[in-house]
Design a protein around this motif. Sequence first.
Motif, PDB file in Angstrom:
ATOM      1  N   GLY A 503       0.822  -1.205   0.000  1.00  0.00           N
ATOM      2  CA  GLY A 503       0.000   0.000   0.000  1.00  0.00           C
ATOM      3  C   GLY A 503       0.848   1.243   0.000  1.00  0.00           C
ATOM      4  O   GLY A 503       1.809   1.363  -0.748  1.00  0.00           O
ATOM      5  N   LYS A 509      -5.055   3.966   4.322  1.00  0.00           N
ATOM      6  CA  LYS A 509      -4.517   2.661   3.939  1.00  0.00           C
ATOM      7  C   LYS A 509      -4.141   1.811   5.147  1.00  0.00           C
ATOM      8  O   LYS A 509      -3.955   0.595   5.026  1.00  0.00           O
ATOM      9  N   TYR A 511      -1.455   1.450   7.226  1.00  0.00           N
ATOM     10  CA  TYR A 511      -0.193   0.750   7.477  1.00  0.00           C
ATOM     11  C   TYR A 511       0.121   0.699   8.970  1.00  0.00           C
ATOM     12  O   TYR A 511       0.670  -0.292   9.474  1.00  0.00           O
ATOM     13  N   VAL A 580      -4.576  -6.635   4.375  1.00  0.00           N
ATOM     14  CA  VAL A 580      -5.121  -5.352   3.923  1.00  0.00           C
ATOM     15  C   VAL A 580      -5.831  -4.749   5.126  1.00  0.00           C
ATOM     16  O   VAL A 580      -6.911  -5.197   5.507  1.00  0.00           O
ATOM     17  N   SER A 582      -6.841  -1.507   5.764  1.00  0.00           N
ATOM     18  CA  SER A 582      -7.279  -0.140   5.455  1.00  0.00           C
ATOM     19  C   SER A 582      -8.385   0.335   6.397  1.00  0.00           C
ATOM     20  O   SER A 582      -9.154  -0.458   6.945  1.00  0.00           O
ATOM     21  N   ARG A 583      -8.474   1.647   6.520  1.00  0.00           N
ATOM     22  CA  ARG A 583      -9.604   2.276   7.200  1.00  0.00           C
ATOM     23  C   ARG A 583     -10.723   2.596   6.217  1.00  0.00           C
ATOM     24  O   ARG A 583     -11.883   2.706   6.587  1.00  0.00           O
ATOM     25  N   GLU A 585     -11.636   1.691   1.950  1.00  0.00           N
ATOM     26  CA  GLU A 585     -11.168   0.966   0.759  1.00  0.00           C
ATOM     27  C   GLU A 585     -12.377   0.618  -0.089  1.00  0.00           C
ATOM     28  O   GLU A 585     -13.449   0.311   0.441  1.00  0.00           O
ATOM     29  N   PRO A 588      -9.661  -3.340  -3.384  1.00  0.00           N
ATOM     30  CA  PRO A 588      -8.205  -3.259  -3.569  1.00  0.00           C
ATOM     31  C   PRO A 588      -7.658  -4.248  -4.591  1.00  0.00           C
ATOM     32  O   PRO A 588      -7.874  -5.462  -4.487  1.00  0.00           O
ATOM     33  N   SER A 624     -12.571  -2.511  11.628  1.00  0.00           N
ATOM     34  CA  SER A 624     -11.554  -1.499  11.358  1.00  0.00           C
ATOM     35  C   SER A 624     -10.799  -1.140  12.634  1.00  0.00           C
ATOM     36  O   SER A 624     -11.403  -0.920  13.694  1.00  0.00           O
TER      37      SER A 624
END
Length: 702
Positions: A503, A509, A511, A580, A582-583, A585, A588, A624
């Motif tokens: 990412g 995203k 990370y 993955v 992500s907050r 998305e 992807p 999340s």
Amino acid sequence: MIRTSIPVFCYHNVSDIDGHTPERFCEHLDAIQDAGYRTLSSRDLMAVVRGEKKAPPKSVVLTFDDGHLSNWLNVLPELLKRDMTGTFFLLTDFTRPGSVRTLADAPPMTTMPEALKAALQKEDYAQFINESEAKAMVDKGMEIFSHGCRHQGIFRTLRPTALMGEKHARWPAWSIYPGYNPQWPTFDDASAYVYDGFTPQLNCTDSPRFVRRSPAERLAFCRKDFARSIERMRELNGLEEQLFCWPWGHFCDDAEAELKKAGYAGAFTLERWVNAKGTDPFRLNRIGVGRPKTGKWIQARLRMYGSDPAARFFFKLHTKRPEVQNVLYATDSTRLSGGSRQMINNIEIMTSMGITTHALLHPQSPLIPALDGLDVNIIPYDNFSSYLSAGRFMKKTIRENSIDVVHTFHNRAYKMGVIAKLMGAKFKLFINRGVISRPNDIFFLWTALSNGVICNSVQCAKILKKHRVMKRRLNVVYNAYCGPDFGERKPQKKRGTRFIYVGNVAEIKGYDIFAKAASRLCETSDCRNLEFVAVGITAQGQKRFAPLYTPALKERLTIHEELSHMDTLEEMRFADVICVTSRLESFPNTLIEGFDLGLPGICTAVGGIPEIIRDGVNGFLCASEDVECLAQKMRLLADDPITRYTMGKRGRAVVRTLLTPEEKGHNLMRVYMGEQRSEPLAVDTLADTDQPDEKPYAECKD
């Protein structure tokens, strides 16, 4: 004085099995006579429209399409009994040598669809009038002319209708496919003379892919078919001047031009209009007679189409439905983003399907070298920010290249398209949407002036609907994997597990969530056999996130800054699990790529991610920012290679079944041709694709 028009009725087969029953057909003939009408031949009708003969009052022409055996056994005797005549349009390839048959020795009649299927693929022509019967009909005062060689169909669209083995599959598929397979799909069909359509091409797996015919290929087919049918019909009826009847009533200008070149003097359609002096001999009008129609209905149509004014009032004209031949993809982006890669994939997919593709790009766009080697017309343009100039340029581009569909990516390109439409350009405009963030406040107005928005997830479409984009404008076409095939993942007997994040350092995203989960895993369990890889983390980002790393994680974490796409895939090949986190998305591409490589996913349940991953099936989902859940799922897959391997196989099955270029191409084409697509991805249907192997590592060496 009111001018006479000559009604022409169109029938097919007449039997107790299919079509009109003999009793109903006799009711029609009696109704015609009771109304004071007499039958004319088609050649008499031709003399009338040419002005060589005055139209007799109260005249009607009876025509019969396809040459079914029932026309010989049931129709002919009833016509002769009433001193009537008829015109029979035969399929010349099906009119084979044979002796005259009677009701006593003829084969049992079947339905017309079954008769056509048997003739098209089994060369069983028993249900059709043979050569001796055709010539006997001529001797008895009837006319026979051509309905083409074999009633060839084409798939007009890629909208599925049935599998070939299902009861409601339509018979034209038997003329389109080279054989029979109950699992082959069928689609909307039409006349192969008129529509370019799509033809199946079979690969080594016997799974058809569909390619659009070019207009040149269609016209070459017309020339060959018309020449063969007119030659054969001259052998059967002995006439120099030949007439033709368009299958399905479909016709178009260029096919009609080929019909004239072949030597035909006229043609019957299924339009409803005047048949009188001055009528175009190649546009002879007919009234289709449905099987439940009564004698009273017949008499009503005689009144409606028996005079010039009435026939003009009750008109019904044929319009060829539009096809998609040229597609223009447009973007003002100068970055090779995920959306840009999907645009490249769309061009590659459409080109492989026989569609002529064009790409309107900034001269400095990295897409230009990326498209090198593809058969695409590159149109450079660098003034996207001047909307009026850009709109004029697109209008000109559409006119010069006969563009049917414009599919735009990114902001300025869709505005350019809307302005071109407002300037009068004729095309369909679709706006691509591959992000799940809130659109700007007037985005819904731009979409209202387009033909639709193409989203890459259901969740993306839901977000747009919440922001006033009309539901009927929203379509969902999932991304496809168009990268290299590294083959089925093999079970590997190794002690370690490698988790990969691909990412960037943007907050959405997530990370930092991946780093926290990995740190938590190392804090709470033995992580000596674990590795963590992060791709796309800039040097600045590494400094920013360094405080999140525990000492144990630092020892096991490999960080790469931005890699090329191929280098990223190489990193993923040697991983075991893709994460993955992500907050926010939509859908992807990295998850698709990981699945194709046989990696299970550990993901946050945000945006469109739950549309591709099913918890416990091809990976795991966590809320999340739920670091604890993510760490637990990492531990679970690290400790259970069988589950890891099986989930990976299921993920690859999702990509190889539901996210193929062919599948995306079909869905795009369906949207381009006016169908609305909004179905979620059918991942659940593949839940049992691969049951866990009891000994997946049995053949692996230490």
